[in-house]
Design a protein around this motif. Structure first.
Motif, PDB file in Angstrom:
ATOM      1  N   MET A 261      67.549   8.003 -51.222  1.00  0.00           N
ATOM      2  CA  MET A 261      68.849   8.204 -51.746  1.00  0.00           C
ATOM      3  C   MET A 261      68.839   7.451 -53.071  1.00  0.00           C
ATOM      4  N   ASN A 262      68.144   6.318 -53.416  1.00  0.00           N
ATOM      5  CA  ASN A 262      68.228   5.698 -54.552  1.00  0.00           C
ATOM      6  C   ASN A 262      67.473   6.617 -55.770  1.00  0.00           C
ATOM      7  N   ALA A 263      66.646   7.174 -55.399  1.00  0.00           N
ATOM      8  CA  ALA A 263      65.772   8.041 -56.417  1.00  0.00           C
ATOM      9  C   ALA A 263      66.357   9.283 -56.640  1.00  0.00           C
ATOM     10  N   ALA A 264      66.988  10.053 -55.601  1.00  0.00           N
ATOM     11  CA  ALA A 264      67.732  11.337 -56.089  1.00  0.00           C
ATOM     12  C   ALA A 264      68.455  11.505 -57.343  1.00  0.00           C
ATOM     13  N   PRO A 265      69.463  10.898 -57.690  1.00  0.00           N
ATOM     14  CA  PRO A 265      70.094  10.620 -58.834  1.00  0.00           C
ATOM     15  C   PRO A 265      69.142  10.916 -60.180  1.00  0.00           C
ATOM     16  N   PHE A 266      68.103  10.378 -60.213  1.00  0.00           N
ATOM     17  CA  PHE A 266      67.188  10.303 -61.234  1.00  0.00           C
ATOM     18  C   PHE A 266      66.598  11.764 -61.428  1.00  0.00           C
ATOM     19  N   THR A 267      66.097  12.150 -60.255  1.00  0.00           N
ATOM     20  CA  THR A 267      65.696  13.572 -59.971  1.00  0.00           C
ATOM     21  C   THR A 267      66.685  14.814 -60.450  1.00  0.00           C
ATOM     22  N   PHE A 268      68.040  14.567 -60.024  1.00  0.00           N
ATOM     23  CA  PHE A 268      68.918  15.665 -60.398  1.00  0.00           C
ATOM     24  C   PHE A 268      69.831  15.438 -61.445  1.00  0.00           C
ATOM     25  N   ARG A 269      69.819  14.195 -62.059  1.00  0.00           N
ATOM     26  CA  ARG A 269      70.650  13.747 -63.209  1.00  0.00           C
ATOM     27  C   ARG A 269      71.771  13.878 -62.697  1.00  0.00           C
ATOM     28  N   VAL A 270      72.413  13.193 -61.602  1.00  0.00           N
ATOM     29  CA  VAL A 270      73.693  12.987 -61.240  1.00  0.00           C
ATOM     30  C   VAL A 270      74.269  11.576 -61.003  1.00  0.00           C
ATOM     31  N   ALA A 271      75.483  11.544 -61.086  1.00  0.00           N
ATOM     32  CA  ALA A 271      76.144  10.258 -60.782  1.00  0.00           C
ATOM     33  C   ALA A 271      75.799   9.685 -59.662  1.00  0.00           C
TER      34      ALA A 271
END
Length: 393
Positions: A261-271
């Protein structure tokens, strides 16, 4: 409810330290075991430029390999990225049919809008992605039909052409759409394609809302994308199963789930708040529709490190590099209905609750974070031998 496997080719290793050959060899071992144990389908994802989160940049090539190492398990994409700048529908149709032929008719074809880093990498206009996804889903069955194919639209004009190969399954393989919000779920239903809903660490109410939206779409479906309506409801969740709770603690699977869950925002470029809203149960926009991350994130504030939600509090602690007690991590994750992480009885109860929502297929992500291969294989066996036969029955 059918138990499937969802896979990101994930190792939590950056590009410079990633051993691609070892990761592929270990994943192939998992696929063979899943085939032997009777799991329904192996779903591969497509991601680019995020090696620690996913090395699965060529799912069609990977499924072609898997088709030669398995006998009965179906092979799915969840999903091929649908913007034309990334994958033109003719190329998707050709490669998908190739897999269907190689596997003897075992393909399940899902498409996804993509987002974030992938849109940036391939120069995709976000405003066009919903329309191109629908057009691709409508084009595929026509490309696969006997005879010549032609197409005219705002996206592309194709004169009559004979396109081969054609798939083994008739009239064509089942079509699916990867979704992340009720709006996209309703669109999938309106197109008459299967629902592939992402729900890592979400609430049951969030899944129910997506399924209800999908049902509304199905009720309004007048012109399905394919030659038949694929009215299956599938949900993707994180799963780690062991014989005892202490084995789960020792595996540190709960911390691996937090890492995901912490890595996902970097992958998808989301807030980051978008993902936290999913945990809180009131997500209102898609991951791809969130404000993009622009540069390094600020560190967690004291208030965030004291968030009243134990899962979100631990997510902030992990991001700050603070130590996390594995018992505390498991206790926080155990209360989340869609975090199927625990001993056999715990996992059985959670799976039954998800099944009761009307879910037809559960896509179990078992290779996530830094979980070692031995733990992933053990989880596959525990769930496959103790729980899978009951759900199928």
């Amino acid at each position: 409810m059918i138990l499937d496997i969802f896979n990101e080719l994930q190792s939590a290793e950056g590009a410079r330290s990633l051993d691609a050959g070892q990761l592929l060899a270990e994943t192939l071992e998992q696929v063979r075991l899943a085939d032997e144990l009777g799991y329904g389908c192996w779903w591969s994802v497509e991601h680019h430029t995020s090696p620690e989160f996913s090395m699965s940049s060529a799912p069609d090539l990977w499924l072609a390999v898997l088709s030669q190492h398995t006998r009965r398990i179906r092979l799915g994409t969840a999903g091929i990225l649908s913007p034309f700048e990334i994958n033109h529908p003719i190329r998707v149709a050709e490669r998908a049919a190739f897999i269907d032929v190689l596997s003897g008719g075992r393909l399940e074809l899902g498409l996804a809008r993509s987002g974030g880093a992938e849109w940036e990498t391939f120069g995709v206009d976000p405003a066009t992605t919903s329309a191109s996804l629908e057009e691709a889903l409508r084009m595929l069955p026509r490309i696969w039909a006997p005879g010549e194919f032609e197409w005219k639209s705002d996206f592309t004009r194709i004169p009559p052409r004979e396109i081969v190969p054609k798939p083994v399954q008739k009239p064509h393989p089942p079509l699916w759409q990867t979704v992340s919000t009720p709006v996209s779920s309703e669109n999938a239903g309106r197109l008459g394609v299967g629902l592939l809903a992402a729900a890592p660490l979400a609430t049951l109410e969030y899944i129910a809302e997506q399924i209800a939206a999908y049902e509304r779409g199905l009720a309004a479906c007048r012109e399905p994308a394919g030659a038949f309506v694929n009215a299956q409801r599938a949900v993707f969740v994180l799963v780690h199963c062991a014989e005892t709770r202490q084995e789960v603690v020792d595996s540190r699977a709960a911390e691996a789930a937090l890492w995901f869950m912490n890595a996902a925002p970097f992958t998808f470029r989301v807030a980051r708040d978008n993902w936290f809203n999913i945990v809180r149960g009131h997500a209102t926009q898609s991951a791809a529709g969130s404000p993009a991350l622009d540069g390094p994130e600020r560190p967690p504030t004291p208030q965030e490190l004291a968030d009243p939600n134990p899962t979100i509090r631990l997510l902030h602690r992990q991001r700050a590099g603070l130590p996390i007690d594995p018992e505390e991590a498991l206790a926080a994750v155990e209360v989340i209905p869609t975090a199927v992480i625990g001993d056999v009885d715990h996992c059985r109860k959670k799976l039954r609750a998800i099944q009761a929502l009307g879910v037809d297929r559960l896509l179990c992500l078992m290779q996530f974070g830094a979980l070692p291969q031995a733990r992933v294989m053990s989880s596959l066996r525990a769930l496959g031998k103790s729980v899978l036969p009951e759900l199928l029955g």
